[in-house]
Design an enzyme around this catalytic site. Structure first.
Site, PDB file in Angstrom:
ATOM      1  N   ASN A   1       3.264 -35.810  16.126  1.00 14.03           N
ATOM      2  CA  ASN A   1       3.646 -34.509  16.660  1.00 14.03           C
ATOM      3  C   ASN A   1       3.766 -34.505  18.174  1.00 14.03           C
ATOM      4  O   ASN A   1       4.433 -33.633  18.739  1.00 14.03           O
ATOM      5  CB  ASN A   1       2.637 -33.453  16.206  1.00 14.03           C
ATOM      6  CG  ASN A   1       2.749 -33.148  14.728  1.00 14.03           C
ATOM      7  OD1 ASN A   1       3.683 -32.517  14.275  1.00 14.03           O
ATOM      8  ND2 ASN A   1       1.776 -33.624  13.960  1.00 14.03           N
TER       9      ASN A   1
ATOM     10  N   SER B   1       6.526 -27.989  10.219  1.00 20.51           N
ATOM     11  CA  SER B   1       7.261 -29.156  10.726  1.00 20.51           C
ATOM     12  C   SER B   1       8.738 -29.176  10.360  1.00 20.51           C
ATOM     13  O   SER B   1       9.482 -30.012  10.884  1.00 20.51           O
ATOM     14  CB  SER B   1       6.592 -30.445  10.250  1.00 20.51           C
ATOM     15  OG  SER B   1       5.370 -30.637  10.934  1.00 20.51           O
TER      16      SER B   1
ATOM     17  N   TYR C   1       4.389 -41.081  12.032  1.00 20.86           N
ATOM     18  CA  TYR C   1       4.547 -39.646  12.270  1.00 20.86           C
ATOM     19  C   TYR C   1       3.682 -39.224  13.452  1.00 20.86           C
ATOM     20  O   TYR C   1       2.500 -39.558  13.521  1.00 20.86           O
ATOM     21  CB  TYR C   1       4.148 -38.864  11.029  1.00 20.86           C
ATOM     22  CG  TYR C   1       4.681 -37.463  11.009  1.00 20.86           C
ATOM     23  CD1 TYR C   1       5.959 -37.202  10.538  1.00 20.86           C
ATOM     24  CD2 TYR C   1       3.915 -36.397  11.460  1.00 20.86           C
ATOM     25  CE1 TYR C   1       6.464 -35.908  10.521  1.00 20.86           C
ATOM     26  CE2 TYR C   1       4.411 -35.110  11.446  1.00 20.86           C
ATOM     27  CZ  TYR C   1       5.675 -34.868  10.979  1.00 20.86           C
ATOM     28  OH  TYR C   1       6.184 -33.590  10.975  1.00 20.86           O
TER      29      TYR C   1
ATOM     30  N   LYS D   1      11.035 -29.141  13.371  1.00 16.98           N
ATOM     31  CA  LYS D   1      11.442 -30.297  14.178  1.00 16.98           C
ATOM     32  C   LYS D   1      12.957 -30.518  14.130  1.00 16.98           C
ATOM     33  O   LYS D   1      13.595 -30.780  15.154  1.00 16.98           O
ATOM     34  CB  LYS D   1      10.704 -31.554  13.702  1.00 16.98           C
ATOM     35  CG  LYS D   1       9.209 -31.552  14.016  1.00 16.98           C
ATOM     36  CD  LYS D   1       8.535 -32.805  13.476  1.00 16.98           C
ATOM     37  CE  LYS D   1       7.091 -32.933  13.961  1.00 16.98           C
ATOM     38  NZ  LYS D   1       6.193 -31.899  13.422  1.00 16.98           N
TER      39      LYS D   1
ATOM     40  N   HIS E   1      12.789 -32.389   5.022  1.00 17.38           N
ATOM     41  CA  HIS E   1      11.493 -32.444   5.691  1.00 17.38           C
ATOM     42  C   HIS E   1      10.548 -31.462   5.021  1.00 17.38           C
ATOM     43  O   HIS E   1      10.976 -30.489   4.390  1.00 17.38           O
ATOM     44  CB  HIS E   1      11.637 -32.076   7.164  1.00 17.38           C
ATOM     45  CG  HIS E   1      10.655 -32.766   8.070  1.00 17.38           C
ATOM     46  ND1 HIS E   1       9.315 -32.448   8.093  1.00 17.38           N
ATOM     47  CD2 HIS E   1      10.824 -33.753   8.970  1.00 17.38           C
ATOM     48  CE1 HIS E   1       8.703 -33.215   8.995  1.00 17.38           C
ATOM     49  NE2 HIS E   1       9.599 -34.030   9.536  1.00 17.38           N
TER      50      HIS E   1
ATOM     51  N   ASP F   1      -5.661 -28.735  12.662  1.00 17.95           N
ATOM     52  CA  ASP F   1      -4.397 -28.658  11.962  1.00 17.95           C
ATOM     53  C   ASP F   1      -4.597 -29.079  10.517  1.00 17.95           C
ATOM     54  O   ASP F   1      -5.644 -29.564  10.138  1.00 17.95           O
ATOM     55  CB  ASP F   1      -3.380 -29.576  12.664  1.00 17.95           C
ATOM     56  CG  ASP F   1      -1.990 -29.451  12.059  1.00 17.95           C
ATOM     57  OD1 ASP F   1      -1.206 -30.378  12.227  1.00 17.95           O
ATOM     58  OD2 ASP F   1      -1.705 -28.430  11.417  1.00 17.95           O
TER      59      ASP F   1
END
Length: 537
Positions: free
Chosen positions: A162, A60, A160, A63, A295, A498
């Protein structure tokens, strides 16, 4: 002791303090590499060591890099051709009833304020099997069409998700006619001199020799094979050398007027103008008066983190091929290097205060169950958003932490989750008689959600129920369910496609007018709330 010597000692102490298969850490100070350290093994079985050029999936952390490309494209879009094409692509990828909402904007997506449900969490409800395949160009577009409605109004809070970056990555490709990998190379990897960084969506094909491990010192470490594809939300892979080059690039860009990073790192806001702490793939926290932006990233067998303290011009990167907490590693290094105070140690006389309002509660707006338990002396453990939050008891009716305040008044909890901008009250779940001794057993049967195209099967009897889901990804495994209140159960999901997994899903069953038969259920977790199901049989 010189600064360079202090940094060297700090970095070399990491392996002993944070034991695991291996890792890589680095510090960039004043725009230059101030120190780095690698240790352990990329592959334990083959005894191949980690090096500064070992390529990790940074997950992540991707991102913020995709957002740099997005902002760069928008800032150079003189005739608005890209912006128009981007909006057209979003209309093609998302359900029309979602994209028609005027508050669902690109700015809300990159700030995690879209109100969309997270597609990785929903893969559980679509029948995914742990360790199964997930394709960006085959499965992902189908996922976006099955998100259902919003689980909160866009711009009102943060969760959060995705899905925001999945759809933006695909939309950028549609709008430009180029692959996201090529755009990252030309707009970021090339200018930043990240020589081996690349978008590699398939997690099953990690560059040799790196292997990800699950486990612990106590139980040993086992290699884990991921089989998912992701792109805009988490698909970049990079070495420690690449990440050092990135941190140098960020340091140069942070003070350059009108740079993409300078814009993206500005303080974000909610729709009502109040300050938020997440935007453009960057989370903002305050550490002893110092603003830190960065992050983390996670995949089964990997944990990664980066922090940048702009005022001190210090960056820290931590890359681990295990499930160890990389944020703890990065924070430990940052505190030592930036001269921040050490974490507050417990007092010699711990707070012995206890409260009388532990137990289970229900957030009736989100239909999410909450567990409140005593932890260490003077501490409560609150499970609500997928992990246990530790809060300190301040008096008999209040507790708080940096991220949350909790109070108990008139028989209800009042919770303010500061980082997500969410305030709500929760009612206690009164203990009901055991399901085996009541008509709660009528929960069993099949339930259907047309909104997300999912079927829920509830089987078992008494206190031992199981839940399983069918959807376009297949027939998923049965999950154990735990009774926590009348018509309210937890469905445990500690493994999904995931990592990390959604954790406990709340299942709230709904009775008909006769009070005996079940007509439906609402199922949700923090990442995907309020999914409505109707009973079929």
């Amino acid at each position: 002791m010189s600064t360079s010597e202090s940094i060297r000692r700090t970095l070399e102490s990491v392996p002993s303090k944070f034991r695991g298969p291996g890792g890589a850490v680095a510090v960039v100070k004043d725009g230059e590499l101030a120190g780095q350290h690698v240790w352990g093994y990329a592959n334990l079985d083959a005894r191949i060591s980690i090096t500064p050029t070992t390529i990790f999936p940074i997950c992540s952390i991707s991102k913020q890099m995709v957002c740099l490309v997005l902002t760069d494209l928008l800032q150079n879009d003189k005739d608005k051709a890209f912006e128009d094409a981007l909006h057209k692509a979003l209309h093609e990828l998302l359900p029309q009833d979602l994209i028609a909402n005027k508050d669902l904007t690109v700015e809300r997506m990159v700030a995690m304020q879209s109100g969309l449900r997270d597609y990785w969490a929903l893969t559980v409800l679509w029948g995914a099997t742990p360790g199964g395949r997930f394709s960006i160009y085959q499965d992902a577009p189908k996922a976006l069409k099955r998100l259902g409605g919003f689980h909160f109004a866009p711009g009102t809070e943060m969760s959060y998700c995705n899905s925001n970056f999945l759809v933006l990555g695909l939309a950028i490709e549609k709008a430009t006619g180029q692959t996201l990998g090529d755009l990252l190379q030309s707009h970021l990897f090339g200018p930043a001199k990240m020589k081996t960084a690349a978008l590699r969506p398939d997690t099953e094909r990690l560059p040799a020799p790196l292997v990800g491990y699950e486990g612990s010192d106590e139980n040993g470490y086992v290699a884990y094979q991921n089989r998912i594809e992701w792109a805009g939300d988490a698909g970049i892979q990079a070495s420690l050398e690449d990440m050092v080059a990135y941190e140098k690039y960020i340091d140069r860009s942070s003070s350059r007027a009108h740079s993409a990073y300078q814009k993206n790192s500005q303080e974000p806001h909610y729709l009502d103008g109040s300050v938020a702490n997440y935007g453009f793939g960057l989370a903002r926290i305050e550490a002893d008066g110092v603003t830190v932006v960065g992050h983390g990233g996670a995949l089964a067998g990997f944990r990664l983190h980066r922090w940048y303290a702009a005022d001190k011009r210090v960056s820290v990167v931590a890359l681990l091929n295990s499930d160890m907490d990389s944020a703890e590693v990065a924070s430990y290094v940052l505190r030592n290097v930036a001269g921040l105070p050490a974490k507050e140690q417990p007092k010699d006389s711990p707070n012995e205060t206890k409260v009388e309002w532990t137990g289970y509660y229900l957030d009736e707006e989100a239909n999410l169950a909450i567990s409140v338990l005593h932890g260490e002396p003077g501490e409560l453990l609150i499970y609500y958003a997928g992990d246990e939050d530790k809060v300190k008891i301040t008096d008999s009716t209040k507790a708080s932490s940096k991220g949350m305040t909790v109070s108990f008044e008139d028989g209800k909890l009042s919770i303010n989750r500061l980082q997500e901008g969410r305030k709500f009250t929760a009612s206690p779940l009164a203990p009901s008689e055991s399901p085996s001794d009541s008509n709660d057993a009528v929960c069993t049967g099949s339930y259907r959600s047309e909104d997300i195209d999912s079927t829920f099967h509830c089987t078992g009897s008494g206190d031992m129920l199981y839940g399983a889901f069918d959807g376009y990804l297949g027939q998923g495994p049965a999950h154990l369910m735990k009774h926590i209140g009348k018509d309210v159960w937890w469905l445990a999901c500690q493994r999904s496609l995931d990592a990390p997994a959604p954790g406990n899903w709340t299942v709230v069953f709904h009775r008909g007018e006769d009070g005996k038969t079940m007509e439906g259920a609402t199922i949700g977790c923090w990442l995907a709330r309020n999914v409505k199901y109707v009973k079929k049989d």
